[in-house]
Each structure stands twice: as structure tokens, then as C-alpha cells.
Design a protein around this motif. Structure first.
Motif, PDB file in Angstrom:
ATOM      1  N   ARG A  50       0.826  -1.208   0.000  1.00  0.00           N
ATOM      2  CA  ARG A  50       0.000   0.000   0.000  1.00  0.00           C
ATOM      3  C   ARG A  50       0.862   1.260   0.000  1.00  0.00           C
ATOM      4  NH1 ARG A  50      -3.892   2.157   4.715  1.00  0.00           N
ATOM      5  NH2 ARG A  50      -4.530   4.038   3.646  1.00  0.00           N
ATOM      6  N   ILE A  51       1.921   1.271   0.802  1.00  0.00           N
ATOM      7  CA  ILE A  51       2.805   2.437   0.835  1.00  0.00           C
ATOM      8  C   ILE A  51       3.398   2.677  -0.546  1.00  0.00           C
ATOM      9  CG2 ILE A  51       5.014   3.303   1.726  1.00  0.00           C
ATOM     10  CD1 ILE A  51       4.277   1.876   4.380  1.00  0.00           C
ATOM     11  N   PHE A  52       3.911   1.604  -1.146  1.00  0.00           N
ATOM     12  CA  PHE A  52       4.489   1.719  -2.477  1.00  0.00           C
ATOM     13  C   PHE A  52       3.446   2.159  -3.496  1.00  0.00           C
ATOM     14  CE2 PHE A  52       5.470  -0.156  -6.602  1.00  0.00           C
ATOM     15  CZ  PHE A  52       6.674   0.463  -6.864  1.00  0.00           C
ATOM     16  N   GLY A  53       2.278   1.496  -3.467  1.00  0.00           N
ATOM     17  CA  GLY A  53       1.221   1.808  -4.433  1.00  0.00           C
ATOM     18  C   GLY A  53       0.697   3.222  -4.299  1.00  0.00           C
ATOM     19  N   ASP A  54       0.465   3.675  -3.072  1.00  0.00           N
ATOM     20  CA  ASP A  54      -0.038   5.032  -2.859  1.00  0.00           C
ATOM     21  C   ASP A  54       0.978   6.075  -3.315  1.00  0.00           C
ATOM     22  OD1 ASP A  54      -2.328   3.957  -1.816  1.00  0.00           O
ATOM     23  OD2 ASP A  54      -1.916   4.526   0.265  1.00  0.00           O
ATOM     24  N   THR A  55       2.251   5.835  -3.008  1.00  0.00           N
ATOM     25  CA  THR A  55       3.298   6.776  -3.403  1.00  0.00           C
ATOM     26  C   THR A  55       3.380   6.874  -4.922  1.00  0.00           C
ATOM     27  OG1 THR A  55       4.532   6.222  -1.411  1.00  0.00           O
ATOM     28  CG2 THR A  55       5.743   7.328  -3.158  1.00  0.00           C
ATOM     29  N   TYR A  56       3.361   5.724  -5.580  1.00  0.00           N
ATOM     30  CA  TYR A  56       3.430   5.702  -7.037  1.00  0.00           C
ATOM     31  C   TYR A  56       2.196   6.361  -7.650  1.00  0.00           C
ATOM     32  CZ  TYR A  56       4.074   4.042 -11.776  1.00  0.00           C
ATOM     33  OH  TYR A  56       4.226   3.991 -13.138  1.00  0.00           O
ATOM     34  N   LEU A  57       1.039   6.050  -7.110  1.00  0.00           N
ATOM     35  CA  LEU A  57      -0.210   6.617  -7.600  1.00  0.00           C
ATOM     36  C   LEU A  57      -0.197   8.144  -7.507  1.00  0.00           C
ATOM     37  CD1 LEU A  57      -3.214   6.089  -8.475  1.00  0.00           C
ATOM     38  CD2 LEU A  57      -3.747   6.091  -6.048  1.00  0.00           C
TER      39      LEU A  57
END
Length: 150
Positions: A50-57
Motif C-alpha cells: 500500500r505504501i508503495f502503491g499510494d506513493t506511485y499513484l
């Protein structure tokens, strides 16, 4: 007359079934799509993902904030909406990138994908190392505690 109103109120799209590609829906505007994606990440992804996905998003939406070409905007929103549908379907975990999509990518995009793969593999190795380190240090602590008690 009432039955015709009920027919008009019925959904016109078929329900999504895992394993099949969802029918294309009308594109969501950027802000509602962004919120939907964050909500899906919160429900479907683990803490680290989630941290990775939210940052990328967030970075991608910021990077595309000032795009004015309608084709780029539609393509961007379409891909993110398909991503949301995939995450909701739960069949995304073991999927691989299709060769056609890989062939369409630029050298820079392939390079970024390769760097992402390396970072994920490194993170996996680091977490295994940390886990082994923890097991070893626990065994040492147990052994030294046994010596002290003897």
C-alpha cells in the motif's frame, strides 16, 4: 407504467466475474478515480504494498496534472481505471505482463520496469535476511540464556 420505470432503473452492465475482463465503463473523472484507487489500495493491499502503491499513484497523478492532450488524458484514465478493476477482481496477484504490452513500451519504460523488478527482489532478499538474522540472534539469545541458567 411502474414496471417500465423499474426496467429503466436496472443496471445495464453485467456484473464483473473474476477471470474475465470487465466491460469498459464510462471513464471516471480524475479526482473520483484517484480516490477510488486509494480506497482499493486500503482494502486490497498489504501495508508495504500500500505504501508503495499510494506513493506511485500520487506521483503519477501529479506528473500528469498539466497534460492537455485529450488522447493522453483518456489513455491515462483508461489504464488506471482498468488497474482498479483488476485489483477489485483479485486475479491480479499471479498475472504476468502481456508480451504485446511489453513490445509497445519504450526503452525507458522497460528500464523502469526492470529497476522496479530489481528493487522488489532486493526488498524480498533483505526481508529474508532480516528474518534469518532474527532467527539466528534468537537462537544465540536462547543458547546464552541456557548457559547463564546452568
Amino acid at each position: 407504467m411502474r414496471s417500465s420505470l423499474r426496467l429503466l432503473a436496472a443496471p445495464v452492465t453485467q456484473p464483473f466475474r473474476p477471470g474475465q475482463r470487465a466491460p469498459t465503463l464510462a471513464l471516471l473523472p480524475p479526482i473520483p478515480l484517484y480516490r477510488r484507487l486509494l480506497r482499493i489500495h486500503r482494502k486490497k493491499l498489504g501495508a508495504e504494498e500500500r505504501i508503495f502503491g499510494d506513493t506511485y499513484l500520487k506521483a503519477e497523478f501529479r506528473r500528469h496534472r498539466d497534460i492537455e492532450n485529450p488522447l493522453h488524458i483518456v489513455g491515462f484514465l483508461t489504464e488506471w481505471q482498468q488497474y482498479a478493476q483488476q485489483l477489485e477482481g483479485d486475479d491480479w496477484k499471479d498475472r504476468k505482463i502481456e508480451k504485446d504490452l511489453l513490445d509497445k513500451m519504450s526503452d525507458q519504460q522497460v528500464g523502469q520496469l526492470y529497476e522496479l523488478m530489481q528493487a522488489i527482489q532486493k526488498r524480498g532478499r533483505d526481508s529474508v535476511d532480516e528474518e534469518e538474522e532474527g532467527t539466528i540472534s534468537q537462537a544465540i539469545d536462547d543458547a546464552t540464556a541456557g548457559i547463564k541458567h546452568s
